[in-house]
Design an enzyme around this catalytic site. Structure first.
Site, PDB file in Angstrom:
ATOM      1  N   LYS A 107      56.200  78.423  13.977  1.00  0.00           N
ATOM      2  CA  LYS A 107      56.363  76.970  13.971  1.00  0.00           C
ATOM      3  C   LYS A 107      55.647  76.386  12.756  1.00  0.00           C
ATOM      4  O   LYS A 107      54.560  76.855  12.378  1.00  0.00           O
ATOM      5  CB  LYS A 107      55.787  76.413  15.278  1.00  0.00           C
ATOM      6  CG  LYS A 107      55.985  74.932  15.524  1.00  0.00           C
ATOM      7  CD  LYS A 107      55.444  74.580  16.905  1.00  0.00           C
ATOM      8  CE  LYS A 107      55.541  73.112  17.236  1.00  0.00           C
ATOM      9  NZ  LYS A 107      54.989  72.819  18.582  1.00  0.00           N
ATOM     10  N   SER A 188      57.806  70.287  21.543  1.00  0.00           N
ATOM     11  CA  SER A 188      58.016  70.108  20.110  1.00  0.00           C
ATOM     12  C   SER A 188      58.386  71.405  19.385  1.00  0.00           C
ATOM     13  O   SER A 188      58.749  71.378  18.214  1.00  0.00           O
ATOM     14  CB  SER A 188      56.737  69.542  19.466  1.00  0.00           C
ATOM     15  OG  SER A 188      55.658  70.469  19.556  1.00  0.00           O
ATOM     16  N   SER A 212      55.300  71.768  25.133  1.00  0.00           N
ATOM     17  CA  SER A 212      55.986  72.034  23.868  1.00  0.00           C
ATOM     18  C   SER A 212      56.401  73.482  23.658  1.00  0.00           C
ATOM     19  O   SER A 212      57.154  73.773  22.738  1.00  0.00           O
ATOM     20  CB  SER A 212      55.125  71.577  22.687  1.00  0.00           C
ATOM     21  OG  SER A 212      55.078  70.169  22.649  1.00  0.00           O
TER      22      SER A 212
END
Length: 523
Positions: A107, A188, A212
């Site tokens: 990420k 996210s 997330s």
């Protein structure tokens, strides 16, 4: 990364005209996991270089062309060279472990001290390279994994606006759901979830403050593990709040997630929370037992059903599967779960600014922004690009908070830990003599809507997130072609036990199926 830049990177990696042919070829090893890929490399029928090149071709064909998922925000220009060196090591008899030569995506809030940027999706950090690796990135390199690239995310890990659209960032644009391109990936860790669903790498790392990892894992039909706070270091990860932040695995199988978590975990002197993790990672892979549900007593968290009747009906059948696998299920409610809604946000707002500014000072001191006030000002100046869909209310609110010495902060944090831990998860586990809790991870993926923002269904993420306790989600089926997950939640340091239970369920059901990338789904 813009399409022009992406294709230029592809040429630089030496793929050239081979991209379409390589992407079109059906390669079951791209869908397969760590054990199959490692076995093929050990047998000499596959190399890390070929595996990396095949994933790069698939990213070009599916992520940047074709369905255009937009899950990968940047490629590592050194990936092929790293893979080639790992092949040399293997040939010389040096094997680092099960992840040797295995491609992984990170990420884009996880620092890498290499040619890639680390931006949390914000244009304020576009072009900014971290001065060193995050601890988890260093762990992966030591384990022999090939860091293939970075994934898109909800900007600032979805801690920017009260009215956000998950999966969108100013730098990366919108990530789309592989099971219905007009639906949301949730946030996210949106890019990591979509990338795993679409087999754009073997493994991916996400981060979670509240939901997330597990939410995009559920809506993208993959496995996600939010570990106990402290099992995985946060050093070098662009933060929201140290009291809840953690990185964790996202993968297509529980086994792959366990391999990845074992590699990520470790004691980091720069992250005091990891001191308690010494010796805790050793049993994660050993926990992969098809009989792990036998004799377990699990609480069905009735106050955390999905609020979608179709999902709740489908999950009821999965509870029957758990019973057939030897588990005893008890109807329960997680107590006091409504007593930290407001105080959770209060803590996050207090911790966000100092934690973020500490990251910038250590990992990106050369960045043009040094403070949260700088970021807010940048967004205001670049409103046409950064604020066109939603605002930055959370950034503004965090900037206005006092210091971590404020009594209001300590009161909120104490409230969260009391009602999420000893008077929450621990209370129901103790009183009902439970080994864990189960519930649907959440609802179904919603239609992406820039005007109205996100509209989540139910979610089981907050109790474990606020407590800092482990949470594993595993694919549990489909409703109208959209995936949903089954969650296993426990007390601190029961990560291995939850992995075992999730594995037993997964092996008995094998719900995951590869996405077909439809434009939409019909009821």
């Amino acid at each position: 990364m813009q399409r022009r830049e992406f294709m230029g990177a592809g040429a630089a990696l030496g793929l050239g005209a081979a991209l379409p042919a390589m992407a079109a070829a059906k390669d079951d090893l791209l869908e397969a996991g760590v054990a199959a890929q490692a076995g093929a490399m050990g047998a000499g029928s596959l190399t890390a270089e070929r595996l990396v090149r095949s994933y790069l071709a698939r990213i070009a064909a599916i992520d940047k062309a074709g369905p255009r998922l937009n899950a990968v925000i940047e490629l590592n220009p050194d990936a092929v060279k790293i893979a080639r060196e790992l092949d040399r090591e293997r040939k010389a008899g040096r094997l680092r472990g099960p992840l040797h030569g295995v491609p992984v995506l990170l990420k884009d809030n996880i620092a890498t001290g290499d040619a890639m940027c680390t931006t949390a999706g914000s244009l304020a950090l576009d072009g900014v390279r971290a001065r060193k690796d995050a601890f988890v990135a260093a762990q992966l390199r030591t384990a022999g994994a090939v860091i293939l690239g970075k994934t898109n995310l909800s900007e600032w890990a979805n801690m920017r606006s009260t009215h956000s659209t998950s999966g969108w960032s100013g730098r990366g644009g919108l990530t789309r759901n592989p099971y219905a391109l007009d639906r949301n990936t949730s946030g996210s860790s949106s890019g990591s979830g979509a990338a795993m669903a679409a087999s754009l790498a073997t493994l991916a790392v996400g981060t979670e403050t509240d939901g997330s990892i597990v939410s995009p894992a559920s809506t993208c039909g993959i496995v996600g593990i939010k570990p106990t706070l402290g099992l995985v270091s946060r050093s070098g990860i662009i933060p929201i709040a140290h009291s809840q932040d953690t990185a964790g695995p996202m993968a297509r199988s529980v086994a792959d997630a366990a391999y990845l978590l074992a590699a990520l975990a470790g004691v980091d002197l720069a992250d005091r929370a990891t001191a308690a993790a010494a010796g805790k990672a050793g049993g994660l892979v050993a926990a992969l037992d098809r009989n792990a549900l036998k004799g377990k007593r699990l609480g069905v968290a009735r106050n955390f059903m999905s609020h979608n009747p179709a999902v709740d009906a489908a999950i009821a059948a999965q509870f029957d599967v758990l019973r057939k696998l030897g588990a005893e299920l008890v109807e329960v409610e997680v107590p006091n779960a409504n007593k930290y809604d407001d105080s959770e946000l209060e803590v996050l707002l207090y911790e966000f600014r100092p934690d973020l500014e500490a990251y910038l000072a250590e990992y990106a001191p050369h960045a043009p922004v040094k403070t949260m006030a700088d970021i807010i000002a940048f967004n205001d100046k670049q409103a046409a690009r950064e604020l066109r869909y939603f605002g930055q209310e959370h950034l503004v609110a965090s900037a206005a908070k006092g210091s971590l010495a404020d009594q209001a902060y300590h009161d909120a944090l104490a409230n969260n830990q009391r009602y999420a831990r000893e008077e929450g998860i621990d209370k129901v586990l103790r009183e009902q003599r439970l080994d864990g809790l189960v519930a649907p991870t959440g609802g179904l993926a919603w239609l992406t809507d820039y005007i109205n923002g996100d509209h989540y269904g139910g979610s089981f993420s907050s109790p474990a997130a606020v407590a800092g306790y482990p949470h594993v989600t595993v694919p549990a089926g489909y409703v109208h072609g959209l995936p949903f997950g089954l969650s296993f939640v426990g007390t601190a340091w029961t990560d291995a036990a939850l992995i075992g239970m999730a594995y037993a369920y997964e092996q008995a059901t094998r719900h995951r199926r590869a996405p077909g990338f439809p434009a939409s789904v019909k009821a």
